[in-house]
Design an enzyme around this catalytic site. Structure first.
Site, PDB file in Angstrom:
ATOM      1  N   CYS A  88      42.811 -78.053  24.283  1.00  0.00           N
ATOM      2  CA  CYS A  88      42.358 -79.478  23.124  1.00  0.00           C
ATOM      3  C   CYS A  88      41.236 -79.927  23.442  1.00  0.00           C
ATOM      4  O   CYS A  88      40.965 -80.661  22.477  1.00  0.00           O
ATOM      5  CB  CYS A  88      43.429 -80.215  23.568  1.00  0.00           C
TER       6      CYS A  88
ATOM      7  N   HIS B 142      45.546 -85.126  27.410  1.00  0.00           N
ATOM      8  CA  HIS B 142      45.475 -84.255  25.486  1.00  0.00           C
ATOM      9  C   HIS B 142      44.268 -84.870  24.963  1.00  0.00           C
ATOM     10  O   HIS B 142      44.421 -86.150  24.480  1.00  0.00           O
ATOM     11  CB  HIS B 142      47.144 -84.296  25.119  1.00  0.00           C
TER      12      HIS B 142
END
Length: 1053
Positions: free
Chosen positions: A219, A419
């Site tokens: 990510c 994330h």
């Protein structure tokens, strides 16, 4: 869709009274319910409505067979609604189930975009007293796929007629009257995706953009690539890197060009596998999360080198570099605005007192220290120090900032884990979008800024704990924005890229189409006589057993409804033979696990599917296509295949086929068989029944009595005289039976190089060996393949993907025991992999010697690359030191010249010093061993002095790094003087020293910060070996892993 009460989004605001289904709500009246449906601050209420349904026939509704009942229809906000109830509970439950049902949603086409976002409450109440009620609230996006929403357990059924605690009445009056009230608020859907379930969501259709697929933990990479993509100047420069002759799997620019092209033109999320492969990464690397700033720096450095000498040269420096550096680390902790943090950064620091500046020739002087900024890059990346962020005190970030007084500095952050996603505006002054891996969604300005960058306490009465914080900001200089963000058209992309990527797109689209239509087709495999003659194993071909080389078979895609005659025509065209010559036979799996020719297909008017069903073929279609003109068989004719085995060459192959009559004796057919085989003289004939059954054939029997049928295989060979057998390397090879026995033991093995540090990695070596081979026979085959003395090759077993342990050479150990695959290897078995190490000595010497891996730490605490020393297994530490001194030259002057060996575990001493008389057997295989020169100061330690252990850590004592060392503490010495000695003795430069913090770390106690006026010798009284002097500083070696991350990022191509 029916929702459990736990499923709707929890409301923000005061707690909902009556949340227990057994509790009534006497402290409120039903008219107050509107205040109990809290509207979130960023939601706009377009309309409100209250619908009251007074039920007067409750007993009749409970008697309904349909189990459900609806209220009269009503209208709200341009749509028609009704209330759905289950008087006896839903799906056998014991609670009153109530739902708000959209009639209008049900009337829309399934692919319609019609939707309406509602916040609503449903209440059950006494029809005469609205202070007796129970309610629940929910949010829902009504659409053609989700028509109703509500609560399976609004209230227990047995509680309807019984007053609850504190209530004077029950919900149900006169056993027949009950009121259901619905309070509705239509919420404006500003982004078009409010409360969207994202089933069948199309990012391209909604936002005009597509996302990037996450490979596991990529990510951070996806977020950066999206931000770089929208910097059109950078994208165009990337397209201008010449890649037309690049190798696809190793070209980073080509892989990045492909991603940028697909992001611009694809309708589907874009994969990044080609890019990470071009980095030289494997699957494991894709599951390691890294810091986005570090990745950005490494990627830009790599691309900048690739751009040299091309039209794109200089693009990165023009975009991201000011006078010296291209990025800054912005410490926003404690500052109200981003501007304030820049002001603090350029604040003048006065150096006086104990912090005076050492001026050459003038001694210690008062001075002022600061930073003067001169220039900014057109594209500014700000890294935020968010891991010390206080929402109630710290900065908000503007869409624009005036940085005239400031300059940009580089600092790579070490905050990792979590994330990453990106909030980007695809166009200048355009809308904000959230790029979260493969999903792109529109967001409001508030979502992109306030929701991630903090909360302004002046406009909020209550602060909510955020779990997302901005980590990197990207600003584009306004005066350069039009040039930097100028849209890129197809004409801006080099033609060779457009052609390449368009061909790839069409191929991908064809694959997608084929997958969608695959239920309409059969994929048939077939072999011909040419294919059969190339096969040297069991049966006529090997289609499934992956433990042996698979046969090269032909494939053909055919529609299920294709007539067999048309299928034959297609085969004739593929093979370039007249269709009249084509004869198609089925190939089937027999119960004895062989694959044999079975049935000649003659019904040409049937479809392929009808033929498949008629023959009861359950597996994939497999055919033998015969183009040979054989005489027509008798009524009882069978087709037999003939193989010839050559004992002298040790090879077998199919030589032909023929029809034979079942009533014919084998001996009568022998001339025909010999003619096919090209043999004369005395021969032996065997039937190839199955791999473990090669039986001699009784020549006096007929083919029928011998139970031979179509598809069976006979093996014929010369019966060698004794003198020829004696000349064979292995006399057993004189029989085809032994050939097949040996063939059964064949095992393809991949040998993988276990390279030492700095030793070039050799390519894998694939060999086909026998499971019965011994160690020496195996390395005898491997040695020439790797150009190394076979006597100096050490074999290793594999665990996972790495070498596990060395295989001890023995005259009796076999390959089967090394690989342990079992005698029979299933068709889908993983390939056998062994590792090999190239030694400088024969393997036999390892019986008496061993390698010890260690590193040398010099006087300035610099750690060398590991080296391996070969010593006798019964050697002492003193012998190890002699071997080290024979291979390493130490500085002659300034040191003690005396060495010691120590072991480290988790960056602390495990054994601070081995005695020279200790045997090396006390060093385990995976021990971390160091050799250092003992400092003179330590050898000359005074009677009142003490020696303490010193370790390194970063921010937290559990995050150790580096190599521990020992330090002399002098009695009564202030720590400032001790620190100066430590810094000088270890060659630490002044800049790094100012960033170090020192702690006393007593075992099982809290770390104690050390001040300059502390007396360290007072703290060391009664210390033990587990007490340490700790130095807190950043690990710049790159050798220790970052917490939650995959360590330093490396791009290998």
């Amino acid at each position: 869709m029916y929702a459990d009460p736990a499923e709707p989004q929890a409301p923000v605001g005061p707690p909902t009274p009556g949340s227990d289904p057994m509790d009534a709500e006497p402290q409120f009246r039903l008219a107050d319910i509107d205040s109990l449906i809290p509207t979130q601050a960023n939601h706009t209420v377009e309309a409100s409505f209250v619908y009251r349904w007074d039920i007067t026939d409750w007993k009749a509704k409970k008697a309904l067979k349909e189990r459900r009942a609806y209220s009269p229809d009503f209208e709200f906000n341009g749509a028609r609604w009704r209330v759905l109830i289950f008087p006896n509970g839903n799906n056998g439950g014991d609670s009153l189930s109530v739902f708000l049902d959209s009639i209008t949603a049900a009337e829309q086409p399934k692919d319609s975009n019609w939707h309406l976002c509602l916040q609503f409450a449903i209440a059950v109440s006494n029809p005469d007293d609205d202070s007796v009620f129970k309610h629940m609230t929910a949010n829902h996006r009504y659409n053609p796929a989700e028509l109703d929403w509500g609560f399976n357990q609004l209230c227990k059924l047995n509680a309807l007629s019984t007053p609850m605690d504190g209530a004077s009445k029950a919900f149900l009056e006169d056993e027949d009257r009950l009121t259901i009230t619905v309070f509705m608020k239509a919420i404006k859907d500003e982004t078009g995706i409010l409360w969207h379930n994202f089933l069948n969501y199309d990012s391209k259709k909604v936002t005009g953009c597509v996302g990037l697929k996450n490979q596991g933990a990529t990510c951070y990479m996806n977020s950066l690539l999206q931000s770089l993509y929208f910097i059109s100047y950078f994208r165009k420069a990337t397209f201008n890197i010449p890649t037309d002759t690049d190798e696809p799997t190793k070209s980073i620019p080509l892989a990045l060009q492909r991603i940028f092209y697909q992001l611009q033109f694809s309708d589907q999320p874009v994969g990044t596998t080609e890019l990470t492969k071009s980095f030289g990464w494997d699957t494991l690397d894709s599951f390691m999360q890294h810091d986005v700033q570090e990745f950005n720096r490494v990627l830009q450095d790599n691309l900048e080198s690739k751009m040299k000498g091309t039209k794109a040269e200089g693009a990165i420096s023009r975009l991201f570099v000011g006078k010296y550096k291209s990025y800054i680390k912005s410490n926003v902790k404690g500052f109200k605005t981003l501007h304030d943090s820049f002001v603090d950064y350029i604040a003048v620091e006065t150096l006086d007192g104990d912090n005076k500046y050492q001026a050459e020739g003038l001694g210690l002087q008062d001075a002022k220290k600061g930073v003067i900024f001169t220039e900014f890059p057109p594209v500014l990346h700000l890294q935020l120090k968010r891991f010390e962020y206080d929402m109630e005190k710290d900065a908000m970030f503007p869409n624009e900032i005036d940085l005239a007084p400031f300059f940009v500095l580089v600092h790579a952050g070490d905050l990792t884990g979590g994330h990453y996603c990106a909030f980007l505006r695809a166009e200048k002054n355009g809308k904000w979008f959230k790029f979260d891996d493969d999903r792109v969604t529109p967001v409001t300005d508030q979502d992109a800024t306030e929701e991630n960058f903090g909360v302004d306490s002046t406009t909020k009465t209550k602060l909510i704990k955020r779990f997302t914080n901005a980590y990197m900001l990207v600003y584009v200089r306004e005066s350069n924005a039009d040039e930097i963000l100028k849209p890129i058209t197809s004409e801006d992309i080099p033609e060779h890229l457009r052609v390449r990527f368009e061909e790839e797109r069409l191929a991908t689209e064809q694959k997608r189409k084929d997958k969608e239509e695959q239920h309409l087709y059969f994929n048939a495999k077939y072999i011909t006589d040419d294919d059969i003659q190339k096969h040297h194993g069991f049966d006529l071909c090997n289609l499934d057993d992956k433990s042996l080389p698979l046969s090269q078979v032909r494939s053909i895609k055919v529609k299920k409804d294709t007539k067999f005659s048309a299928f034959k025509q297609q085969l004739a065209e593929d093979l370039a033979v007249p269709v009249q010559k084509i004869k198609v036979w089925t190939m089937v799996h027999r119960q004895n696990k062989t694959i044999r020719v079975d049935t000649l297909i003659t019904d040409e008017d049937k479809s392929i599917e009808q033929i498949r069903d008629g023959l009861k073929i359950q597996s994939e279609l497999r055919f033998y296509v015969d183009t040979e003109d054989l005489p027509k068989p008798d009524a009882d004719g069978i087709l037999i295949f003939i193989k010839r085995y050559d004992p002298l060459a040790g090879k077998i192959h199919v030589v032909g086929k023929s029809y034979f009559s079942k009533s014919q004796k084998v001996q009568d057919a022998l001339p025909q068989i010999l003619d096919l085989a090209g043999l004369q003289g005395t021969v032996k004939v065997f039937e190839e029944v199955k791999p473990s059954m090669i039986d001699p054939l009784d020549m006096t029997k007929t083919f029928g009595v011998a139970e031979l049928g179509t598809g069976d295989i006979l093996c014929v060979q010369n019966d060698l005289p004794k003198h020829e057998i004696a000349e064979l390397v292995d006399p057993r090879a004189s029989s085809v039976v032994y050939y097949f026995e040996d063939f059964r033991n064949r095992l393809p093995v991949t040998f993988r190089h276990k390279n030492k540090d700095k030793e070039a990695q050799l390519p894998d070596v694939d060999l086909i060996l026998s499971k019965k081979m011994a160690y020496d026979a195996i390395v005898a085959k491997l040695g020439p393949a790797v150009n190394w003395d076979s006597a100096k090759i050490q074999l290793w077993t594999q665990q996972g993907s790495i070498a596990k342990q060395p295989i001890k050479r023995s005259a009796t150990i076999t390959l089967q025991e090394m690989a342990n695959p079992g005698y029979y290897i299933p068709a889908q078995a993983a390939p056998t992999i062994l590792h090999f190490e190239l030694l400088d000595i024969p393997v036999t010497e390892l019986d008496t010697k061993r390698y010890i891996k260690l590193s040398f730490v010099d006087r300035q605490r610099h750690e060398s690359d590991p080296i391996e020393l070969l010593v006798l297994k019964n050697a002492t530490i003193g012998d190890l030191l002699k071997e080290f001194q024979a291979k390493t030259k130490l500085p002659a002057a300034g040191g003690s010249g005396k060495l010691r060996v120590f072991e480290v575990h988790n960056h602390k001493f495990y054994k601070s010093a081995f005695a020279e008389t200790d045997f090396v057997s006390c060093i385990t295989e995976y021990a971390v061993i160091y050799i250092e020169e003992i400092p003179v100061e330590e050898l000359e330690v005074g009677e009142t002095d003490q020696i303490v252990n010193v370790c390194h850590f970063a921010k937290d004592t559990s995050r150790g790094h580096g190599v521990p060392f020992r330090f002399v503490v002098k009695q009564g010495e202030v720590f400032s003087a001790a620190k100066a000695r430590l810094i000088e003795g270890n060659g630490i430069n002044e800049k790094d020293a100012t960033k170090m913090k020192f702690f006393w770390l007593p075992q099982m106690q809290k770390a104690r910060p050390l001040e300059d006026d502390d007396i360290l010798s007072d703290l060391t009284v009664g210390m033990n070996a587990q007490d340490y002097l700790g130095i807190d500083h950043v690990d710049r070696s790159g050798k220790s892993l970052k917490a939650g991350a995959g360590g330093a990022i490396k791009i290998f191509n």
